[in-house]
Design a protein around this motif. Structure first.
Motif, PDB file in Angstrom:
ATOM      1  N   ASP A 149     -26.287 -58.370  46.632  1.00  0.00           N
ATOM      2  CA  ASP A 149     -27.859 -58.458  46.425  1.00  0.00           C
ATOM      3  C   ASP A 149     -28.059 -59.901  46.133  1.00  0.00           C
ATOM      4  O   ASP A 149     -29.298 -60.454  46.799  1.00  0.00           O
ATOM      5  CB  ASP A 149     -28.463 -57.568  45.615  1.00  0.00           C
ATOM      6  CG  ASP A 149     -28.294 -56.166  45.791  1.00  0.00           C
ATOM      7  OD1 ASP A 149     -28.110 -55.720  47.088  1.00  0.00           O
ATOM      8  OD2 ASP A 149     -28.527 -55.328  44.911  1.00  0.00           O
ATOM      9  N   TRP A 150     -27.282 -60.599  45.267  1.00  0.00           N
ATOM     10  CA  TRP A 150     -27.416 -62.003  44.990  1.00  0.00           C
ATOM     11  C   TRP A 150     -27.506 -62.946  46.428  1.00  0.00           C
ATOM     12  O   TRP A 150     -28.030 -63.708  46.337  1.00  0.00           O
ATOM     13  CB  TRP A 150     -26.518 -62.446  44.098  1.00  0.00           C
ATOM     14  CG  TRP A 150     -26.441 -63.770  43.435  1.00  0.00           C
ATOM     15  CD1 TRP A 150     -25.860 -64.870  43.922  1.00  0.00           C
ATOM     16  CD2 TRP A 150     -27.225 -64.181  42.535  1.00  0.00           C
ATOM     17  NE1 TRP A 150     -26.064 -65.967  43.320  1.00  0.00           N
ATOM     18  CE2 TRP A 150     -27.186 -65.827  42.280  1.00  0.00           C
ATOM     19  CE3 TRP A 150     -28.208 -63.544  41.645  1.00  0.00           C
ATOM     20  CZ2 TRP A 150     -27.488 -66.389  41.156  1.00  0.00           C
ATOM     21  CZ3 TRP A 150     -28.842 -64.123  40.651  1.00  0.00           C
ATOM     22  CH2 TRP A 150     -28.483 -65.791  40.300  1.00  0.00           C
TER      23      TRP A 150
ATOM     24  N   ASN B 293     -17.138 -48.126  47.324  1.00  0.00           N
ATOM     25  CA  ASN B 293     -17.312 -47.858  45.863  1.00  0.00           C
ATOM     26  C   ASN B 293     -18.342 -48.435  45.120  1.00  0.00           C
ATOM     27  O   ASN B 293     -18.213 -49.721  44.697  1.00  0.00           O
ATOM     28  CB  ASN B 293     -15.866 -48.165  45.133  1.00  0.00           C
ATOM     29  CG  ASN B 293     -15.866 -47.481  43.715  1.00  0.00           C
ATOM     30  OD1 ASN B 293     -16.776 -47.322  43.006  1.00  0.00           O
ATOM     31  ND2 ASN B 293     -14.630 -47.373  43.433  1.00  0.00           N
ATOM     32  N   THR B 294     -19.671 -47.668  44.680  1.00  0.00           N
ATOM     33  CA  THR B 294     -20.714 -48.335  44.263  1.00  0.00           C
ATOM     34  C   THR B 294     -20.602 -49.162  42.883  1.00  0.00           C
ATOM     35  O   THR B 294     -21.222 -50.114  42.754  1.00  0.00           O
ATOM     36  CB  THR B 294     -21.851 -47.293  44.119  1.00  0.00           C
ATOM     37  OG1 THR B 294     -21.898 -46.336  45.433  1.00  0.00           O
ATOM     38  CG2 THR B 294     -23.159 -47.958  43.785  1.00  0.00           C
TER      39      THR B 294
ATOM     40  N   GLY C  13     -27.328 -52.603  44.087  1.00  0.00           N
ATOM     41  CA  GLY C  13     -27.175 -53.246  42.998  1.00  0.00           C
ATOM     42  C   GLY C  13     -28.035 -53.171  41.586  1.00  0.00           C
ATOM     43  O   GLY C  13     -27.565 -53.137  40.441  1.00  0.00           O
ATOM     44  N   GLU C  14     -29.377 -52.775  42.130  1.00  0.00           N
ATOM     45  CA  GLU C  14     -30.207 -52.446  41.060  1.00  0.00           C
ATOM     46  C   GLU C  14     -29.921 -51.230  40.354  1.00  0.00           C
ATOM     47  O   GLU C  14     -30.439 -51.077  39.241  1.00  0.00           O
ATOM     48  CB  GLU C  14     -31.624 -52.760  41.667  1.00  0.00           C
ATOM     49  CG  GLU C  14     -32.080 -54.152  42.288  1.00  0.00           C
ATOM     50  CD  GLU C  14     -33.261 -54.052  42.875  1.00  0.00           C
ATOM     51  OE1 GLU C  14     -33.964 -55.143  42.979  1.00  0.00           O
ATOM     52  OE2 GLU C  14     -33.824 -52.979  43.365  1.00  0.00           O
TER      53      GLU C  14
ATOM     54  N   PHE D  53     -19.414 -56.636  36.835  1.00  0.00           N
ATOM     55  CA  PHE D  53     -20.458 -56.709  37.827  1.00  0.00           C
ATOM     56  C   PHE D  53     -19.866 -55.977  39.035  1.00  0.00           C
ATOM     57  O   PHE D  53     -18.843 -55.025  38.887  1.00  0.00           O
ATOM     58  CB  PHE D  53     -20.298 -58.160  38.526  1.00  0.00           C
ATOM     59  CG  PHE D  53     -20.361 -59.204  37.348  1.00  0.00           C
ATOM     60  CD1 PHE D  53     -21.662 -59.569  36.862  1.00  0.00           C
ATOM     61  CD2 PHE D  53     -19.577 -59.816  36.646  1.00  0.00           C
ATOM     62  CE1 PHE D  53     -21.993 -60.540  35.920  1.00  0.00           C
ATOM     63  CE2 PHE D  53     -19.552 -60.677  35.454  1.00  0.00           C
ATOM     64  CZ  PHE D  53     -20.939 -60.968  35.189  1.00  0.00           C
ATOM     65  N   THR D  54     -20.353 -55.726  39.922  1.00  0.00           N
ATOM     66  CA  THR D  54     -20.163 -54.969  41.091  1.00  0.00           C
ATOM     67  C   THR D  54     -20.331 -55.705  42.536  1.00  0.00           C
ATOM     68  O   THR D  54     -21.173 -56.681  42.256  1.00  0.00           O
ATOM     69  CB  THR D  54     -20.993 -53.370  41.292  1.00  0.00           C
ATOM     70  OG1 THR D  54     -22.311 -53.895  41.627  1.00  0.00           O
ATOM     71  CG2 THR D  54     -20.956 -52.964  39.884  1.00  0.00           C
ATOM     72  N   LEU D  55     -19.544 -55.179  43.394  1.00  0.00           N
ATOM     73  CA  LEU D  55     -19.748 -56.027  44.891  1.00  0.00           C
ATOM     74  C   LEU D  55     -21.230 -55.869  45.375  1.00  0.00           C
ATOM     75  O   LEU D  55     -21.563 -56.889  46.056  1.00  0.00           O
ATOM     76  CB  LEU D  55     -18.646 -55.322  45.845  1.00  0.00           C
ATOM     77  CG  LEU D  55     -18.077 -56.367  46.630  1.00  0.00           C
ATOM     78  CD1 LEU D  55     -17.614 -57.368  46.069  1.00  0.00           C
ATOM     79  CD2 LEU D  55     -17.068 -55.801  47.770  1.00  0.00           C
TER      80      LEU D  55
END
Length: 471
Positions: A10-11, A25-26, A204-205, A3-5
């Motif tokens: 987004d959640w 950091n994407t 995030g998408e 996962f990413t931050l």
């Protein structure tokens, strides 16, 4: 999946949780969440509950941190943030599992696009050089001419970058469109495209878009190799497990696979209580379809894994994927130590079998030899003939004293040396008072001085204790 931050951010927005953030950091990969800052190097984001203050002077109740990036929550408690994170992780893991099931069951690309839409709510298309092969999600409304499709190779080039290419507004006729080449081993280029008429893509998408491109690559690879039931090295690998038959590997076959004799390898053993012979055969065909060198052995299945040290993330993803396949079939997996070259596979095969058997005994889904090395060394020592004659003479003296007085001097010395000569840890492990420990150490020191041993003699003593403890 990782996962990413941004995915967490987004959640939280979707769940209407008030927050602010600083994310640079994407695509930094996150495995899970916890409450320990020291775990961040292992891919675990940290949730802190103490009151924090941002650069504007605003106070926040807790924060979610990964390396140098953070999401701040002014109202939400640490427990609520943790539960929200777990909900997200569960959602995406379930989504990933359903995709793997679809791929294994031979789902078509349109069927996969439907499953992708559960997490990525934008029109998508998989574009081929042959226009008739193109596949579109049910909500895709754009008409793409052959002239437009012919321009794609000039804009999108194959690379390992996770970030998609943003198309100019006049390319598809919409303001927000992205595209990415799907990594395949086929000479024909395949692309994943998506667009959004309502708003800009969330960051995030963009990561999910990259993940989807990898799923499609897996599906294409599986479909193309479904007919292949024997790996090019399977026959050779089967022969290498016979101690009386040792043949050199065919260098041309290695070259065709992109492997080298100097690369690193690992062996996976798969054992089960549940699968029938037909079930194991189907699992073998499935793994072969994913281009793993998998063979049938008396214990179950054995897989020769190729790995390259410079791609540690890929190795982690590969192991995670294999373990998920094994877990769904209630099997037990055992991984050998990594090794270089293909000259002597039998010892590593035996390591993997031993690890899988231990996983089966402990009812654990998998075990890595590296994590139980001391136990395996103990067992190996017990099978060495005449090793007793090599025991250090002072250790033999302690054995005799133990037999006479029952003071457990051998166990005390073993625990003391393998606890780094820490009296506190040794006393705790032996569950004795420190004064009792000091008395025992004084008796041991009367035979040989532990503080004046040279490195070679200390190694001799520790190896002797390892053998004694295994018998």
């Amino acid at each position: 999946m990782n996962f990413t931050l941004w995915l967490f951010r987004d959640w939280f927005v979707k769940k209407e949780i008030s927050n602010s953030y600083k994310i640079t950091n994407t695509f930094a990969p996150i495995v899970s969440v916890g409450f320990d800052n020291s775990s961040m190097d292992s891919g675990i984001a940290c949730i802190s509950s103490h009151t924090v203050q941002n650069h504007s002077g605003d106070f926040y109740r807790c924060k979610l941190t990964y390396k140098n990036d953070e999401i701040l929550f002014p109202v939400t408690s640490q427990e609520s943030v943790y539960n929200l994170c777990l909900d997200m992780i569960t959602f995406y893991n379930d989504w990933e599992n359903s995709i793997h099931d679809q791929i294994i069951n031979g789902a078509s690309v349109p069927e996969l696009l439907h499953v992708f839409s559960q997490a990525f709510p934008h029109p998508m298309a998989v574009l081929y050089q042959n226009v008739d092969q193109n596949c579109y999600s049910s909500d895709w409304q754009l008409r793409l001419s052959k002239k437009t499709l012919d321009k794609i190779p000039g804009i999108v080039r194959p690379d390992t970058n996770k970030m998609p290419v943003f198309l100019p507004a006049d390319f598809f006729g919409v303001d927000n469109a992205i595209i990415k080449q799907i990594p395949t081993d086929h000479h024909s280029a395949v692309y994943l495209a998506a667009y959004d008429t309502g708003h800009n893509f969330k960051t995030g998408e963009l990561y999910l878009f990259h993940i989807i491109s990898e799923f499609i690559a897996q599906s294409i690879q599986f479909q193309r190799k479904q007919h292949q039931h024997i790996h090019p090295l399977a026959t050779w690998y089967q022969q290498q497990l016979d101690p009386d038959v040792q043949l050199p590997v065919n260098t041309q076959t290695l070259q065709n696979l992109g492997w080298k004799t100097t690369d690193s390898y690992q062996i996976l053993s798969i054992q089960t209580d549940h699968l029938t012979a037909d079930g194991l055969h189907q699992f073998q065909e499935l793994l072969t379809g994913y281009n793993y060198c998998c063979i049938s052995v008396p214990e179950g299945l054995s897989v020769l894994l190729h790995q390259e040290s410079r791609h540690s993330d890929e190795q982690s993803d590969r192991n995670s994927f294999l373990l998920k396949l094994c877990a769904r079939r209630n099997t037990y997996a055992g991984f050998s130590l990594s090794f270089q070259g293909l000259n002597s596979l039998l010892p590593y095969y035996q390591q993997s079998v031993q690890s899988a058997a231990l996983a089966k005994e402990k009812q654990q889904p998998y075990i890595f030899t590296q994590d139980h090395l001391a136990d395996f060394i103990h067992n190996a020592c017990s099978t060495i003939h005449d090793v007793r004659a090599c025991i250090h003479p002072d250790v033999s003296t302690l054995i005799k004293l133990d037999a006479e007085d029952r003071d457990e001097l051998i166990r005390t010395l073993y625990t003391y040396l393998f606890s780094g000569k820490s009296c506190i840890r040794t006393a705790e492990k032996l569950e004795i008072h420190r004064n009792t420990l000091r008395t025992r150490l004084a008796r041991i020191n009367a035979i040989f001085s532990l503080d004046t041993l040279d490195e070679m003699e200390l190694e001799h003593i520790m190896l002797s204790l390892l053998f004694i403890s295994s018998n």
